[in-house]
Design a protein around this motif. Structure first.
Motif, PDB file in Angstrom:
ATOM      1  N   GLU A   1       0.824  -1.211   0.000  1.00  0.00           N
ATOM      2  CA  GLU A   1       0.000   0.000   0.000  1.00  0.00           C
ATOM      3  C   GLU A   1       0.855   1.256   0.000  1.00  0.00           C
ATOM      4  OE1 GLU A   1      -3.979   1.710   2.310  1.00  0.00           O
ATOM      5  OE2 GLU A   1      -3.140  -0.248   2.819  1.00  0.00           O
ATOM      6  N   MET A   2       1.955   1.247   0.740  1.00  0.00           N
ATOM      7  CA  MET A   2       2.845   2.405   0.720  1.00  0.00           C
ATOM      8  C   MET A   2       3.441   2.608  -0.669  1.00  0.00           C
ATOM      9  SD  MET A   2       4.987   2.584   4.301  1.00  0.00           S
ATOM     10  CE  MET A   2       5.655   0.910   4.282  1.00  0.00           C
ATOM     11  N   ALA A   3       3.769   1.513  -1.340  1.00  0.00           N
ATOM     12  CA  ALA A   3       4.444   1.595  -2.635  1.00  0.00           C
ATOM     13  C   ALA A   3       3.515   1.992  -3.772  1.00  0.00           C
ATOM     14  CB  ALA A   3       5.111   0.256  -2.956  1.00  0.00           C
ATOM     15  N   THR A   4       2.236   1.611  -3.678  1.00  0.00           N
ATOM     16  CA  THR A   4       1.311   1.840  -4.790  1.00  0.00           C
ATOM     17  C   THR A   4       0.270   2.916  -4.508  1.00  0.00           C
ATOM     18  OG1 THR A   4      -0.269   0.145  -4.043  1.00  0.00           O
ATOM     19  CG2 THR A   4       1.551  -0.585  -5.467  1.00  0.00           C
ATOM     20  N   GLY A   5       0.032   3.209  -3.231  1.00  0.00           N
ATOM     21  CA  GLY A   5      -1.016   4.159  -2.880  1.00  0.00           C
ATOM     22  C   GLY A   5      -2.392   3.548  -2.828  1.00  0.00           C
ATOM     23  N   SER A   6      -2.495   2.238  -3.056  1.00  0.00           N
ATOM     24  CA  SER A   6      -3.783   1.541  -3.035  1.00  0.00           C
ATOM     25  C   SER A   6      -3.672   0.299  -2.160  1.00  0.00           C
ATOM     26  CB  SER A   6      -4.195   1.120  -4.447  1.00  0.00           C
ATOM     27  OG  SER A   6      -4.341   2.243  -5.289  1.00  0.00           O
ATOM     28  N   PRO A   7      -4.789  -0.162  -1.581  1.00  0.00           N
ATOM     29  CA  PRO A   7      -4.753  -1.388  -0.784  1.00  0.00           C
ATOM     30  C   PRO A   7      -4.234  -2.560  -1.596  1.00  0.00           C
ATOM     31  CG  PRO A   7      -6.831  -0.234  -0.455  1.00  0.00           C
ATOM     32  CD  PRO A   7      -6.142   0.451  -1.598  1.00  0.00           C
ATOM     33  N   ALA A   8      -3.653  -3.531  -0.920  1.00  0.00           N
ATOM     34  CA  ALA A   8      -3.093  -4.694  -1.596  1.00  0.00           C
ATOM     35  C   ALA A   8      -4.158  -5.480  -2.345  1.00  0.00           C
ATOM     36  CB  ALA A   8      -2.393  -5.597  -0.576  1.00  0.00           C
ATOM     37  N   TRP A   9      -5.378  -5.504  -1.805  1.00  0.00           N
ATOM     38  CA  TRP A   9      -6.492  -6.198  -2.452  1.00  0.00           C
ATOM     39  C   TRP A   9      -7.451  -5.177  -3.055  1.00  0.00           C
ATOM     40  CZ3 TRP A   9      -6.391 -11.305  -3.145  1.00  0.00           C
ATOM     41  CH2 TRP A   9      -5.709 -12.134  -2.244  1.00  0.00           C
ATOM     42  N   ARG A  10      -8.023  -5.521  -4.189  1.00  0.00           N
ATOM     43  CA  ARG A  10      -9.111  -4.749  -4.785  1.00  0.00           C
ATOM     44  C   ARG A  10     -10.304  -5.674  -4.936  1.00  0.00           C
ATOM     45  NH1 ARG A  10      -7.779   0.123  -7.231  1.00  0.00           N
ATOM     46  NH2 ARG A  10      -5.534   0.583  -7.319  1.00  0.00           N
ATOM     47  N   CYS A  11     -11.403  -5.294  -4.317  1.00  0.00           N
ATOM     48  CA  CYS A  11     -12.614  -6.112  -4.415  1.00  0.00           C
ATOM     49  C   CYS A  11     -13.806  -5.239  -4.087  1.00  0.00           C
ATOM     50  CB  CYS A  11     -12.527  -7.309  -3.464  1.00  0.00           C
ATOM     51  SG  CYS A  11     -13.609  -8.687  -3.917  1.00  0.00           S
ATOM     52  N   SER A  12     -14.992  -5.655  -4.523  1.00  0.00           N
ATOM     53  CA  SER A  12     -16.159  -4.786  -4.405  1.00  0.00           C
ATOM     54  C   SER A  12     -16.924  -4.948  -3.101  1.00  0.00           C
ATOM     55  CB  SER A  12     -17.110  -5.037  -5.582  1.00  0.00           C
ATOM     56  OG  SER A  12     -17.508  -6.404  -5.614  1.00  0.00           O
ATOM     57  N   ASP A  13     -16.671  -6.003  -2.324  1.00  0.00           N
ATOM     58  CA  ASP A  13     -17.414  -6.207  -1.079  1.00  0.00           C
ATOM     59  C   ASP A  13     -16.609  -7.082  -0.139  1.00  0.00           C
ATOM     60  OD1 ASP A  13     -18.489  -9.194  -1.323  1.00  0.00           O
ATOM     61  OD2 ASP A  13     -18.708  -8.228  -3.286  1.00  0.00           O
ATOM     62  N   VAL A  14     -16.991  -7.057   1.126  1.00  0.00           N
ATOM     63  CA  VAL A  14     -16.259  -7.813   2.145  1.00  0.00           C
ATOM     64  C   VAL A  14     -16.331  -9.305   1.887  1.00  0.00           C
ATOM     65  CG1 VAL A  14     -16.131  -8.340   4.612  1.00  0.00           C
ATOM     66  CG2 VAL A  14     -16.624  -6.018   3.870  1.00  0.00           C
ATOM     67  N   ALA A  15     -17.519  -9.802   1.515  1.00  0.00           N
ATOM     68  CA  ALA A  15     -17.671 -11.235   1.288  1.00  0.00           C
ATOM     69  C   ALA A  15     -16.743 -11.704   0.173  1.00  0.00           C
ATOM     70  CB  ALA A  15     -19.121 -11.553   0.939  1.00  0.00           C
ATOM     71  N   GLY A  16     -16.702 -10.949  -0.927  1.00  0.00           N
ATOM     72  CA  GLY A  16     -15.828 -11.316  -2.033  1.00  0.00           C
ATOM     73  C   GLY A  16     -14.368 -11.263  -1.630  1.00  0.00           C
ATOM     74  N   LEU A  17     -14.018 -10.282  -0.815  1.00  0.00           N
ATOM     75  CA  LEU A  17     -12.648 -10.155  -0.339  1.00  0.00           C
ATOM     76  C   LEU A  17     -12.256 -11.366   0.492  1.00  0.00           C
ATOM     77  CD1 LEU A  17     -10.037  -8.501   0.193  1.00  0.00           C
ATOM     78  CD2 LEU A  17     -11.228  -7.474   2.140  1.00  0.00           C
ATOM     79  N   LEU A  18     -13.118 -11.785   1.419  1.00  0.00           N
ATOM     80  CA  LEU A  18     -12.803 -12.924   2.275  1.00  0.00           C
ATOM     81  C   LEU A  18     -12.664 -14.212   1.469  1.00  0.00           C
ATOM     82  CD1 LEU A  18     -15.048 -12.163   5.382  1.00  0.00           C
ATOM     83  CD2 LEU A  18     -12.600 -11.774   5.118  1.00  0.00           C
ATOM     84  N   PHE A  19     -13.502 -14.373   0.441  1.00  0.00           N
ATOM     85  CA  PHE A  19     -13.366 -15.545  -0.422  1.00  0.00           C
ATOM     86  C   PHE A  19     -12.010 -15.555  -1.109  1.00  0.00           C
ATOM     87  CE2 PHE A  19     -17.963 -16.582  -0.433  1.00  0.00           C
ATOM     88  CZ  PHE A  19     -17.851 -17.968  -0.387  1.00  0.00           C
ATOM     89  N   ARG A  20     -11.576 -14.417  -1.612  1.00  0.00           N
ATOM     90  CA  ARG A  20     -10.313 -14.351  -2.334  1.00  0.00           C
ATOM     91  C   ARG A  20      -9.127 -14.610  -1.409  1.00  0.00           C
ATOM     92  NH1 ARG A  20      -9.801  -8.965  -5.454  1.00  0.00           N
ATOM     93  NH2 ARG A  20      -8.134 -10.092  -6.548  1.00  0.00           N
ATOM     94  N   ILE A  21      -9.232 -14.093  -0.172  1.00  0.00           N
ATOM     95  CA  ILE A  21      -8.138 -14.302   0.777  1.00  0.00           C
ATOM     96  C   ILE A  21      -8.093 -15.757   1.236  1.00  0.00           C
ATOM     97  CG2 ILE A  21      -7.267 -13.728   3.080  1.00  0.00           C
ATOM     98  CD1 ILE A  21      -8.471 -10.932   2.700  1.00  0.00           C
ATOM     99  N   GLY A  22      -9.252 -16.333   1.553  1.00  0.00           N
ATOM    100  CA  GLY A  22      -9.286 -17.634   2.214  1.00  0.00           C
ATOM    101  C   GLY A  22      -9.336 -18.843   1.321  1.00  0.00           C
ATOM    102  N   ILE A  23      -9.703 -18.678   0.043  1.00  0.00           N
ATOM    103  CA  ILE A  23      -9.887 -19.820  -0.847  1.00  0.00           C
ATOM    104  C   ILE A  23      -8.901 -19.740  -2.004  1.00  0.00           C
ATOM    105  CG2 ILE A  23     -11.492 -21.020  -2.383  1.00  0.00           C
ATOM    106  CD1 ILE A  23     -12.227 -21.252   0.529  1.00  0.00           C
TER     107      ILE A  23
END
Length: 355
Positions: A197-219
């Motif tokens: 995030e420091m290097a790019t100015g954006s969060p490490a993950w890009r996703c439209s909702d919390v549920a989708g984010l958790l799926f991408r992280i955990g699966i």
């Protein structure tokens, strides 16, 4: 120490932070202080944070605690913790000060090394921070890193907690999402998110909702994209943090010796770091990011502090007596998305900067 409550500098869901002004300076020179306060009935988390800070008092990269007190204000009993004041704000604020919203790599290296020194000390004393993120990395008067907000910190007891999930979704490690495992490697994953995030100015993950984010992280095998604008050693450093298997993730002590932050190294972007790369790393591919723009909630500081595990009934074809950890991550996350697992956002300590 006798003090007077000064200007409000921030607040969360149950606590507030004000400047603390010494009532009398006759006893000597007093450091800049802030006071973190909450109602006595809600003070258990803040009391625990104070005890942890007392144990970490010898680490210069951890915010200092000067004591505690009780006060009665506007008819309410308050519990107060006196803390070192960090006038430089936090790294999230720092990031906003750059026109391209990117921190130069030389500064990224410096902040990362100081952050890792603090995390190494925290882990050495048997704790896991559980909520490493830009908003919890403060800057002192001379720009030094100060790790703050230990409200979610815990003792590292074998790494697994069977009934709760702590942290901010954007910085959660895969093992935290799919099994509730909260050991030191989870903090290292978050360090990788912070560096990206420091290097790019954006969060490490890009996703439209919390549920989708958790799926991408955990699966699956996907990890956040390695920032393309980092030097070769910077990319390798982040890759070490983003090892999907926590047992393959480098420790804070190992990362402190990585060329990305080593004092006696001077690398350029074309340096070959094959010597640092294992066969496993060479064969791994980086999955593409979600093309959706990251929504406003991504920059919030809300933290999941409690996540009950699913209870499976005979009607669902599952046995109540089996080990909870035998439940597949996909089933666990499916239940999460289908609201069979409720997230309690009300007890999170969401700090809003109002400087």
């Amino acid at each position: 120490m006798d003090w007077i409550r000064g200007e409000n500098v921030g607040h969360g869901s149950f606590a507030t932070v004000h400047l603390a002004v010494p009532r009398s300076k006759s006893g000597g020179v007093f450091p800049l202080m802030a006071v973190k306060s909450c109602g006595f009935s809600q003070s258990s988390s803040l009391m625990k944070e104070k005890l942890i800070l007392d144990e970490l008092k010898d680490c210069p990269e951890v915010i200092r605690c000067f004591g505690e007190s009780f006060s009665y204000e506007n008819g309410e009993k308050l519990y107060n913790v006196l803390l070192e004041y960090a006038p430089g704000g936090n790294l999230a604020d720092k990031l906003k000060n750059y026109s391209d919203r990117r921190i130069p790599e030389s500064e990224v290296r410096r902040y990362t090394k100081a952050l890792l020194r603090g995390i190494h000390y925290i882990h050495k004393l048997g704790y896991v921070h559980c909520d490493i993120k830009l908003q919890n990395i403060l800057l002192g008067s001379e720009g030094g890193v100060k790790i703050a907000d230990f409200g979610l910190a815990k003792k590292a007891e074998g790494g697994v907690s069977a009934c709760e999930l702590r942290g901010t979704p954007l910085y959660m490690s895969p093992e935290m999402v799919y099994s509730g495992e909260q050991g030191p490697p989870a903090d290292i994953w978050a360090v990788g998110c912070v560096v990206a995030e420091m290097a790019t100015g954006s969060p490490a993950w890009r996703c439209s909702d919390v549920a989708g984010l958790l799926f991408r992280i955990g699966i699956g095998e996907e990890v956040p994209e390695i920032p393309g604008n980092l030097s070769a050693e910077g990319k390798d450093f982040v890759r070490r943090c983003f090892a999907k298997n926590p047992s393959n993730r480098w420790t804070a002590e190992m990362l402190l010796n990585h060329p990305f932050i080593a004092d006696d190294q001077d690398f350029d972007d074309d340096v070959d770091v094959v010597s640092l790369t294992t066969k496993e790393d060479q064969s791994a591919s980086i999955s593409p990011r979600c093309p959706l723009d990251f929504p406003d909630w991504a920059s919030s500081t809300c933290s999941i502090t409690f996540l009950p595990l699913p209870v499976y009934s005979p009607e669902s074809g599952s046995s109540l007596s089996r080990d909870l950890w035998s439940i597949s991550p996909s089933v666990h996350l499916r239940d999460l998305v289908n609201n069979q697992i409720l997230l309690d956002w009300s007890v999170s300590d969401d700090w809003l900067t109002v400087r």
